[in-house]
Every structure is written in structure tokens, then in C-alpha cells.
Motif scaffolding. Structure first.
Motif, PDB file in Angstrom:
ATOM      1  N   GLY A   5       0.807  -1.224   0.000  1.00 29.90           N
ATOM      2  CA  GLY A   5       0.000   0.000   0.000  1.00 29.90           C
ATOM      3  C   GLY A   5       0.833   1.264   0.000  1.00 29.90           C
ATOM      4  O   GLY A   5       0.494   2.237   0.674  1.00 29.90           O
ATOM      5  N   THR A  28      -0.541   3.883   5.696  1.00 23.29           N
ATOM      6  CA  THR A  28      -0.401   2.428   5.646  1.00 23.29           C
ATOM      7  C   THR A  28       0.906   1.935   6.268  1.00 23.29           C
ATOM      8  O   THR A  28       1.292   0.794   6.077  1.00 23.29           O
ATOM      9  N   LYS A  50      -3.891  -1.108   3.855  1.00 22.13           N
ATOM     10  CA  LYS A  50      -4.754  -0.107   3.200  1.00 22.13           C
ATOM     11  C   LYS A  50      -6.203  -0.570   3.169  1.00 22.13           C
ATOM     12  O   LYS A  50      -7.117   0.239   3.101  1.00 22.13           O
ATOM     13  N   GLU A  51      -6.404  -1.881   3.225  1.00 18.65           N
ATOM     14  CA  GLU A  51      -7.766  -2.420   3.202  1.00 18.65           C
ATOM     15  C   GLU A  51      -8.551  -2.062   4.464  1.00 18.65           C
ATOM     16  O   GLU A  51      -9.764  -2.241   4.518  1.00 18.65           O
ATOM     17  N   ASP A  69      -8.895  -3.899  -2.013  1.00 19.29           N
ATOM     18  CA  ASP A  69      -8.929  -2.436  -2.093  1.00 19.29           C
ATOM     19  C   ASP A  69      -9.819  -1.958  -3.247  1.00 19.29           C
ATOM     20  O   ASP A  69      -9.799  -0.793  -3.608  1.00 19.29           O
ATOM     21  N   THR A  87      -9.971   1.920  -3.878  1.00 16.16           N
ATOM     22  CA  THR A  87      -9.625   2.628  -2.641  1.00 16.16           C
ATOM     23  C   THR A  87      -8.123   2.588  -2.344  1.00 16.16           C
ATOM     24  O   THR A  87      -7.676   3.152  -1.360  1.00 16.16           O
ATOM     25  N   GLY A  88      -7.347   1.926  -3.190  1.00 16.69           N
ATOM     26  CA  GLY A  88      -5.891   1.947  -3.028  1.00 16.69           C
ATOM     27  C   GLY A  88      -5.265   3.180  -3.667  1.00 16.69           C
ATOM     28  O   GLY A  88      -4.072   3.419  -3.540  1.00 16.69           O
ATOM     29  N   TYR A 138     -10.169   7.106  -3.815  1.00 13.77           N
ATOM     30  CA  TYR A 138     -10.605   6.917  -2.432  1.00 13.77           C
ATOM     31  C   TYR A 138     -11.459   8.108  -1.979  1.00 13.77           C
ATOM     32  O   TYR A 138     -12.534   7.943  -1.399  1.00 13.77           O
TER      33      TYR A 138
END
Ligand code: UTP
Length: 312
Positions: free
Chosen positions: A18, A25, A30-31, A135, A263-264, A269
Motif C-alpha cells: 500500500g 499504511t 490499506k484495506e 482495495d 480505494t488503493g 478513495y
């Protein structure tokens, strides 16, 4: 020939470093970043469960504790909320504990997505299974995985999700060469290339983070050498399935036209949070007017459209 085995297993690789999200992160995967008020990974597990997959294997790396804790009981917190009689918050805490039967395996070194998937071999066995990237959020109003499972069952091949992206973005994805089929949203994949250099992409069909794989993928991954970025790439193994001898039945793509949030990537995001919060019944009525006046206050300064996804 239809597959006789119902698909029940979902593999979610969450062992990446991430780096695009540092420093957030540094100590957290990151998840686990919140998207409004849920970590990204919970949306992904909910999607798997909604599609009927209740056996979830997470391929974890360093910093896995936050993930494990999120899908486990939180005794102290539950005790406090119980003593306060706060049932609504208690339900929120409890929900992720019972969402699915969650298992974990460590990846060791993050040697790439293909390597992460290979770590699921023992758990998966000889069955088709789904892979969901932790992600990548698919909006629950636009179901994708259930359609992919249906196509896999009908064709008994490997199925990946494809999104038509802006040609300027193709260097950020695995890109497929495709042929049409008699189904409008299904294509046959005749070739795959990981992150083609700008100007060399064979199409704008990008592979996004949903796959329904057959167990043959493990034999291929075991001998797939490191590719782009020195990582063992799932795309390279899929390319062999798509172009190699007929065993494994080839690769099909389901073309997705719904809402998806990476979302990564920092910009995607931010867009995900704004879009999902705007649509929420509890937050939307207050958030939308604020957002509108905020956008108006920007005047003509904003030169980005809502949907113009951009990776970092
Ligand atoms: P990404 O390439 O987006 O993840 O992998 P990354 O390497 O963590 O991201 P950046 O570029 O450094 O910010 C896609 C998915 O595959 C997982 C990641 O966790 C992510 O869900 N992954 C990637 C693994 O599990 N193991 C790996 O070795 C690589």
C-alpha cells in the motif's frame, strides 16, 4: 459442460504494501482505511457474502492484526456498549464478527498478486473459487460477482471482470484483447498484458479486482516467473490460460458498467467517500447541500469531472 461444484470460497489478498497511501499504511493495511464509516475490506467481504460465498480466505502480510480483530469479537467494546444499552452500536460491532467464516494465511514476502493467490492453494483445493481484491469496492447496487459466478457455472472457464477505461489510463491495469460472444456483457479473452506502456495497449478493456478462477491456475502460478515490477503477476498466468493449450477452457470477461471505487488510489478513495456518503440515508440529506455549496464555492476552479478516475 457445466461445473458440478458450487462455488463457496472467496480469496481476498490483502498483503500488499500500500505504498501509494503512505504514511497511513505504515502500520495498517490499506484495506482497513475507512470508507465513510466501514473499512474498505468490509464492503468486499459483504459483496462476497451477498454473492453466496461464505468461506473467506484472506492472504495477509505484515500488520494483519487490525484485519483479524475487525472480523473477531471485541469483548471489551461489546461489554461497554452492552452496559450502556446501546444496541445500535453493538449491532455494528457484532455484524462483521459473524459475516463470514474468515480464515487467514500469510504471504510472507509480498511477491505479487499471483504469488498471493498461490498461497490459497491448500485452502481452496480442486474447486473453482473467487478472488476479490481487498482495495477494490464494487457498489452493492451494481452486482458484478454474482453475474461472474453465473457465467463461470455456465461456461466452466476462468472469468475475470473487465471495465472499459479511458485510453490514457491503460498503463495502470492488466489489459485484455477480446472477442464478442452471443451475450452482450460477456467476451472471450484472447490475450492479456500487464500495465502496457502508454500508446501500446491492445484495447481499453482493463481487468479489475474480481476473478472466478479454476484450480488449474495454481499449476500455472507455480511456474510463472516474476514479470512486470519483478512481481509474480496473476495477469501472466491468465495470459497462459487464455492463449495456451485448451486445458482450463480459456478465459472469459464479464464487462462491468457499474460503479467501482479503487480505494488503493488516493483520488479514487476521496471520490468513493464523497459518492457513498452522498447516497446514504443517514448522512446524505445533510451532506449533499453542504457538498453542493462547497462545490459552488470552488467556482470555475474545478477541472475534474465526477467520473474521471485517476490512479496515482
Ligand atoms: P496493488 O498493487 O494495488 O497493492 O495490489 P500494493 O502493492 O499494496 O499497492 P501500492 O501500489 O504499493 O500502493 C492489488 C491487491 O493485491 C494485494 C494488495 O493487498 C491489493 O489488495 N497484493 C499485492 C498482495 O496481497 N500481495 C502482493 O504481493 C501484492
Amino acid at each position: 459442460m457445466a461445473s458440478p461444484i458450487p462455488i463457496t470460497k472467496a480469496v481476498i489478498p490483502v498483503a500488499g504494501l500500500g505504498t501509494r497511501f503512505l504514511p497511513a499504511t505504515k502500520a495498517m493495511p490499506k484495506e482497513m482505511l475507512p470508507v465513510v464509516d466501514k473499512p474498505a475490506i468490509q464492503y468486499v467481504v459483504e459483496e462476497a457474502v451477498d454473492a453466496g460465498l461464505t468461506d473467506v480466505l484472506m492472504v495477509t502480510g505484515r500488520n494483519k492484526n487490525a484485519l483479524e480483530n475487525h472480523f473477531d469479537r471485541a469483548g471489551e467494546l461489546e461489554a461497554v456498549l452492552t452496559s450502556k444499552g446501546d444496541d445500535e452500536k453493538l449491532r455494528k460491532v457484532d455484524y462483521s464478527t459473524h459475516l463470514a467464516d474468515v480464515h487467514y494465511v500469510r504471504q510472507g514476502d509480498p511477491k505479487g498478486l499471483g504469488h498471493a493467490v498461490l498461497r490459497s492453494k491448500m485452502h481452496v483445493g480442486r474447486e473453482p473459487f473467487a478472488v476479490l481484491l481487498g482495495d477494490d469496492i464494487i457498489d452493492s447496487r451494481d452486482p458484478l460477482l454474482s453475474r461472474m459466478l453465473e457465467v463461470q457455472t455456465a461456461l466452466n472457464t476462468t472469468v475475470v471482470a473487465l471495465l472499459e477505461v479511458d485510453p490514457a489510463q491503460t498503463h495502470l491495469y492488466g489489459i485484455a484483447t477480446v472477442e464478442g460472444t452471443d451475450q452482450e456483457d460477456v467476451v472471450r479473452i484472447t490475450g492479456l498484458v500487464e500495465k502496457p506502456s502508454p500508446g501500446t495497449s491492445p484495447s481499453n478493456y482493463a481487468v479489475i479486482g474480481r476473478y472466478v478462477l479454476r484450480p488449474e491456475i495454481f499449476e500455472i502460478l507455480e511456474r510463472t516467473p516474476p514479470g512486470k515490477g519483478g512481481e509474480i503477476q496473476l495477469t501472466d498466468a491468465l495470459q497462459e490460460l487464455a492463449t495456451g493449450p485448451v486445458w482450463g477452457g480459456g478465459v472469459h470477461g464479464v464487462v462491468f458498467r457499474g460503479r467501482r471505487y479503487d480505494t488503493g488510489d488516493r483520488l479514487d478513495y476521496l471520490k468513493a467517500i464523497v459518492q457513498l456518503a452522498s447516497d446514504r440515508d443517514d448522512l446524505g440529506p445533510e451532506f449533499r447541500p453542504w457538498l453542493k455549496s462547497f462545490a459552488d464555492s470552488l467556482g470555475g476552479g474545478g477541472d475534474e469531472g465526477w467520473q474521471g478516475g485517476e490512479d496515482g
